[in-house]
Design an enzyme around this catalytic site. Structure first.
Site, PDB file in Angstrom:
ATOM      1  N   ALA A 194       0.810  -0.964   0.247  1.00 40.79           N
ATOM      2  CA  ALA A 194      -0.088  -0.160   0.032  1.00 40.79           C
ATOM      3  C   ALA A 194       0.873   1.678   0.329  1.00 40.79           C
ATOM      4  O   ALA A 194       1.507   1.427   0.418  1.00 40.79           O
ATOM      5  CB  ALA A 194      -0.458  -0.109   1.304  1.00 40.79           C
ATOM      6  N   SER A 227       1.803  -2.459   4.267  1.00 37.84           N
ATOM      7  CA  SER A 227       1.711  -0.721   4.220  1.00 37.84           C
ATOM      8  C   SER A 227       3.630  -0.586   3.809  1.00 37.84           C
ATOM      9  O   SER A 227       4.842  -1.257   3.916  1.00 37.84           O
ATOM     10  CB  SER A 227       2.372  -0.563   5.676  1.00 37.84           C
ATOM     11  OG  SER A 227       3.301  -0.438   5.974  1.00 37.84           O
ATOM     12  N   ASP A 228       3.920   0.361   2.824  1.00 32.08           N
ATOM     13  CA  ASP A 228       4.953   0.696   2.623  1.00 32.08           C
ATOM     14  C   ASP A 228       5.636   1.385   4.146  1.00 32.08           C
ATOM     15  O   ASP A 228       4.864   1.820   4.799  1.00 32.08           O
ATOM     16  CB  ASP A 228       5.126   2.105   1.762  1.00 32.08           C
ATOM     17  CG  ASP A 228       6.411   2.529   0.996  1.00 32.08           C
ATOM     18  OD1 ASP A 228       7.414   1.900   0.670  1.00 32.08           O
ATOM     19  OD2 ASP A 228       6.228   3.656  -0.066  1.00 32.08           O
ATOM     20  N   TRP A 229       6.863   2.103   3.611  1.00 35.51           N
ATOM     21  CA  TRP A 229       7.808   1.463   4.866  1.00 35.51           C
ATOM     22  C   TRP A 229       7.017   3.133   5.487  1.00 35.51           C
ATOM     23  O   TRP A 229       7.827   4.510   5.264  1.00 35.51           O
ATOM     24  CB  TRP A 229       9.223   1.903   4.964  1.00 35.51           C
ATOM     25  CG  TRP A 229       9.645   0.766   5.321  1.00 35.51           C
ATOM     26  CD1 TRP A 229      11.026  -0.322   6.073  1.00 35.51           C
ATOM     27  CD2 TRP A 229       9.334  -0.972   4.635  1.00 35.51           C
ATOM     28  NE1 TRP A 229      11.139  -1.738   6.421  1.00 35.51           N
ATOM     29  CE2 TRP A 229      10.300  -2.353   5.148  1.00 35.51           C
ATOM     30  CE3 TRP A 229       8.437  -1.427   3.920  1.00 35.51           C
ATOM     31  CZ2 TRP A 229       9.932  -4.040   5.228  1.00 35.51           C
ATOM     32  CZ3 TRP A 229       8.049  -3.038   3.687  1.00 35.51           C
ATOM     33  CH2 TRP A 229       8.697  -3.501   4.787  1.00 35.51           C
ATOM     34  N   GLY A 230       6.695   3.143   6.702  1.00 36.98           N
ATOM     35  CA  GLY A 230       5.911   4.550   7.624  1.00 36.98           C
ATOM     36  C   GLY A 230       4.536   4.586   7.031  1.00 36.98           C
ATOM     37  O   GLY A 230       4.240   5.851   7.161  1.00 36.98           O
TER      38      GLY A 230
END
Length: 749
Positions: A194, A227-230
Site C-alpha cells: 500500500a 504498508s510502504d515503510w512508514g
C-alpha cells in the site's frame, strides 16, 4: 499456509504480529515453530542490509547484481527480459536469506518529472502490467515472494506521504489500476504494498475501497497487504481497511491502539485474526538458504539484458554501428564513471561495475579502431569547465567520430524528490554542441532515469542512443551496441515531448495545498499527444535497429460480440539478425465517452534472422475494446466499428483493418430524467424515437419534429420530462412509458 491455532495466542501477541519485528523482518511465533520472514528492497536487485538499517540507501548493503532498472526493462518491451531479471533476483535473494523482495513497481509515468520514474516501466498500463507479471512469475518460481507496489496512484515524490491524488473512477480503472489488476490476477504476487499517498482523500494504507473492495473482492487477491515503510497513519483504520502488515517495526504504540480498539468494540478481533493468518502464510516462503549465486554468470546476464533495453533514437546515414578502423573520441565523465542506477531505497551495492570506455577499448582492439578519452565535464561541477570542454573539442576534431556520454547525475533524480526540468545540465549541452561543431560525426549516448529533453542540440548530432539506466553491465552493453555486437531493439516506453509544457499533466503536477488533480483524465502520455495532435520529439514505441523489418498481411476477424483476432506476418528485410516489436493498437470509432485516438492493446517482440518471416496472431479480448462505464460501474463495449492498427510507434501506423462488433446491449435505462439527446442516442429505441413521437402527437405538432432540426438541437440536453412539458395534453405518456420499458428489459452484458 502454516496451520496454527490462533486461540493459543493472546490478543496482545496477535496485535504485535501486525507490525514488523524490526526494519526488515516480521515477528516469529516461537511456540508454533514459525520463523521470521525477511523482506528487503528491490526490484532490480537485492538490497540486503546487515547491521544498521535504513530505507534510503545511506548504509551499505551486501553485494548483489544490479540488473537493469524498470525504466530500462520497460524499453525492452520484452516480458522475457523482465522474467529473467525476476528469476535472477529470486536466486540471489535465496542466497542472501531474503524471503520477499519488494517490487516490481508498476506506477504509471504520469509526468516525466516524477523523481522515481526510473523504478517504473511505462506511461502505458498494458505494457507495465505484462512486464510486471513476468517479473513476479520469474521471481516467485524461485521461491521468493514479490511485493507489487505502490498501490495505488503513487505518481510523484512531492509531498508523497500526504498528498491526495484526486482521480475520477474511469481514469483509475483505465489507467492507474489495470497494471495492478493484471499482475494480481495473472501472476498472484505474495504481497501488495500500500502506497504513502491518499487516493481521493483517503490514505492508501487505510482505504477500504482500494484494499478490500477492489483488490480482494473484485480481483481475488489472497496474499498479504504490506504498508510502504512508514505509510500507516491510523493502525486501526488500516486493519479495518484490509491492510495486514505495518512496516517497519516494532510499533508498540500501534499494537496498544489495536488491542484497545478490540476491547472497546471498535475493531472486531476476527479482523485481527484474518490479518495474522495472511502474515503467517508468508512463512511458507522461508526455506534453507542456498549456497550462493554465480556472480560471473549473473554479471554476464546483466550485460546481455541491458543491451535489449537501450533505444536507438536517431542514426543519420548509418553512423552506427562504428566502423572498423575509425578513430573514436570518447567524451564525457559517464563513459568512465557510469550512471547505472538511481538513488533511494533501490540503490544497490553491485558485485562489479562495467564502464563503457574500457569495454569499447576491449572491442576496438580486434577492429583496428583507436579509442581515446576526454572527460569533457565533471558531473559534480568541479574543475575548469572551459578547459575540460576545450580539451574534449580538440580530441573530437582529430577523430573520425566523437561519442559523447551525457545524462543526469544521481543527485539530480532520486526517490524523495521530483525534478523541475527535463533539460540536461547546461555544461553538458554546451559540450555536445561544441563537439558536434568540431567533429566529423557525433554520437550522443544518454544515461538518465527519467526522460530528458533533446532540444537545443538534437539537430546538431548524427545519432542518439538512449541508454536510460542499464545496471552494472550497462557499460559493456553500450559498447556492444555502439560496435554492432548487439542490435538495438529497445522502444520508448514513454513519450519524449518537445516541451515540458506539452505534457498533459503540466498544469496540475505536482498539485497544491495537499491535493493533486488528475485533470487530464485518461489522456495520459501518448493518448494525449495523439488525440490532440500535439507534436513530440519521439513518440511512445519509437526505436531504430541496424536491420529493417516489414509487416504484411494484416487480417482481423471478430471472434465474438466483444472480441477479435488479428494476424500478420513480420519479415526481416535487412542483412543482419535483429528483434522487432510488433505494436497492436485499437482505435475506437463509436461509443458514449471521449476516448483516446488509439490505445496499445497487444505487443510482441520477435527475433528474426535475415530474410526470415514469422506469422503472429493476437487475440484481442473484451478489455481491448472496452471503456469503463461509470454509470453502470463496469466495463462496456460500445457497438460499432473499431480499427485494429499496427504501429511503427504510437504516432505512425503502418497497417490497419476494421472490425465491427455487436458489443453490449445498453446498460442505461431511460427515464424521464434522461436528456432528449440520451433518448435519441440510445441503441435500442434511438433509431425509431422520432417516428414513435411523431405518431403519438397530433399532426400539427408531430410534423414539426421532422421539419425543424434546430428545435431538436435546442432540446438535446433537456430532460425528457421538460420536453414533454412543452407538449399540450398527455399524448406522449403511453408512448414514452412503453419505450422506457423496452430499455429496462434489454439484455445486459
Amino acid at each position: 499456509m502454516p496451520d496454527i491455532d490462533l486461540s493459543r495466542l493472546s490478543l496482545e501477541q496477535k496485535a504485535a504480529l501486525l507490525s514488523g519485528q524490526d526494519f526488515w523482518s516480521t515477528h516469529p511465533v516461537q511456540d508454533a515453530g514459525l520463523p521470521s520472514v525477511v523482506l528487503t528492497d528491490g526490484p532490480h536487485g537485492v538490497r540486503r542490509q546487515v547491521g544498521e538499517f535504513d530505507h534510503m540507501g545511506i548504509y551499505q548493503s551486501l553485494p548483489s547484481t544490479c540488473f537493469p532498472p524498470a525504466v530500462a526493462v520497460g524499453s525492452s518491451w520484452d516480458p522475457e527480459v523482465a522474467a529473467r531479471i525476476g528469476a535472477a533476483v529470486g536466486r540471489e535473494a535465496r542466497a542472501l536469506g531474503v524471503h520477499v523482495v519488494l517490487g516490481p513497481g508498476v506506477n504509471i509515468k504520469r509526468s516525466p518529472l516524477c523523481g522515481r520514474n526510473f523504478e517504473y516501466y511505462s506511461e502505458d498500463p498494458l505494457l507495465s502490467g505484462h512486464l510486471g507479471a513476468a517479473h513476479v512469475r520469474g521471481q516467485q518460481e524461485e521461491g521468493v515472494g514479490a511485493s507489487l507496489k505502490h498501490f495505488a496512484v503513487n505518481n510523484q515524490e512531492t509531498d508523497r506521504m500526504r498528498v491526495s491524488a484526486d482521480v475520477d473512477e474511469r481514469t483509475l480503472r483505465e489507467i492507474y489500476l489495470p497494471a495492478f489488476e493484471h499482475i494480481v490476477t495473472e501472476a498472484r504476487p505474495a504481497t501488495v504494498m500500500a502506497a504513502y499517498n491518499k487516493v481521493n482523500g483517503v490514505h492508501a494504507a487505510q482505504n477500504r475501497w482500494l484494499l478490500t473492495e477492489v483488490l480482494r473482492e473484485e480481483w481475488g487477491f489472497t496474499g498479504a497487504v504490506v504498508s510502504d515503510w512508514g505509510a500507516v497513519h491510523d493502525p486501526v483504520a488500516s486493519v479495518l481497511a484490509g491492510l495486514d502488515l505495518e512496516m517497519p517495526g516494532p510499533a508498540p504504540e500501534n499494537t496498544r491502539r489495536i488491542v484497545d480498539a478490540v476491547r472497546d468494540g471498535e475493531l472486531d478481533e476476527s479482523a485481527v485474526d484474518t490479518a495474522v493468518r495472511r502474515i503467517l502464510a508468508l512463512t511458507g516462503l522461508v526455506g534453507e538458504r542456498s549456497e550462493g549465486f554465480d556472480v560471473d554468470a549473473h554479471h554476464r546476464l546483466a550485460r546481455e539484458l541491458a543491451a535489449e533495453c537501450a533505444v536507438l533514437l536517431k542514426n543519420e546515414d548509418g553512423v552506427l554501428p562504428l566502423a572498423p578502423g575509425q578513430r573514436v573520441a570518447v567524451i564525457g565523465e559517464f563513459a568512465t564513471t557510469p550512471r547505472h542506477q538511481a538513488g533511494g531505497s533501490s540503490h544497490l551495492n553491485p558485485t562489479r561495475l562495467d564502464n563503457a570506455f574500457d569495454a569499447m577499448r576491449e572491442l576496438a582492439a580486434d577492429r583496428a579502431n583507436t579509442v581515446d578519452f576526454a572527460p569533457g565535464f565533471a558531473s559534480d561541477g568541479s574543475g575548469d569547465a572551459v578547459a575540460l570542454r576545450e580539451a574534449a573539442v580538440a580530441l573530437a576534431r582529430s577523430s573520425d567520430v566523437a561519442v559523447v556520454f551525457a545524462g543526469l547525475a544521481e543527485r539530480e533524480e532520486s526517490e524523495g524528490f521530483d525534478r523541475d526540468t527535463l533539460h540536461l545540465p547546461a555544461v553538458q549541452i554546451e559540450l555536445i554542441r561544441a563537439v558536434a561543431a568540431a567533429a566529423v560525426r557525433t554520437v550522443v549516448v544518454l544515461s538518465n532515469g527519467g526522460i530528458v529533453s533533446l532540444e537545443g542540440w538534437h539537430d546538431d548530432v548524427d545519432a542518439i542512443l538512449e541508454g536510460f539506466l542499464l545496471g552494472q553491465g550497462g557499460g559493456g552493453a553500450l559498447a556492444d551496441l555502439l560496435f554492432g555486437e548487439a542490435d538495438p531493439s529497445g522502444r520508448l516506453a514513454e513519450t519524449i515531448p518537445l516541451r515540458l509544457e506539452d505534457n498533459p499533466s503540466f498544469v496540475n503536477f505536482p498539485g497544491e495545498q495537499g491535493h493533486v488533480r488528475y485533470g487530464e483524465g485518461v489522456m495520459v502520455g501518448y493518448r494525449w499527444y495523439g488525440t490532440t495532435g500535439t507534436p513530440v520529439r519521439y513518440p511512445f514505441g519509437h526505436g531504430l535497429s541496424y536491420t529493417t523489418f516489414t509487416v504484411s498481411g494484416l487480417a482481423v476477424e471478430s471472434t465474438g460480440d466483444d472480441s477479435a483476432r488479428a494476424s500478420l506476418t513480420v519479415t526481416n528485410t535487412g542483412a543482419r539478425a535483429g528483434k522487432h516489436v510488433v505494436q497492436v493498437y485499437v482505435s475506437p470509432q463509436a461509443g458514449p465517452v471521449r476516448r483516446p485516438t488509439r490505445e496499445l492493446r497487444a505487443f510482441a517482440k520477435v527475433r528474426l534472422a535475415p530474410g526470415e518471416s514469422r506469422t503472429l496472431t493476437f487475440d484481442l479480448g473484451r478489455r481491448a475494446f472496452a471503456h469503463y462505464d461509470v454509470l453502470d460501474a463496469g466495463w462496456a463495449v460500445a457497438p460499432g466499428e473499431y480499427r485494429v492498427q499496427i504501429g511503427e510507434n504510437a504516432e505512425h501506423m503502418i497497417a490497419e483493418a476494421p472490425v465491427s462488433l455487436a458489443g453490449d446491449a445498453p446498460a442505461q435505462e431511460l427515464t424521464l430524467e434522461s436528456t432528449f439527446g440520451e433518448w435519441i442516442a440510445h441503441p435500442v429505441i434511438g433509431s425509431t424515437l422520432l417516428h414513435e413521437l411523431t405518431a403519438a402527437l397530433p399532426e400539427d405538432q408531430g410534423s414539426q419534429l421532422g421539419d425543424r432540426p434546430e428545435l431538436l438541437q435546442a432540446v438535446r440536453d433537456v430532460p425528457m420530462k421538460r420536453v414533454v412539458g412543452l407538449v399540450e395534453g398527455d399524448a406522449l405518456d403511453a408512448t414514452l412509458q412503453r419505450l422506457m420499458e423496452r430499455t429496462r428489459v434489454a439484455d445486459r452484458p
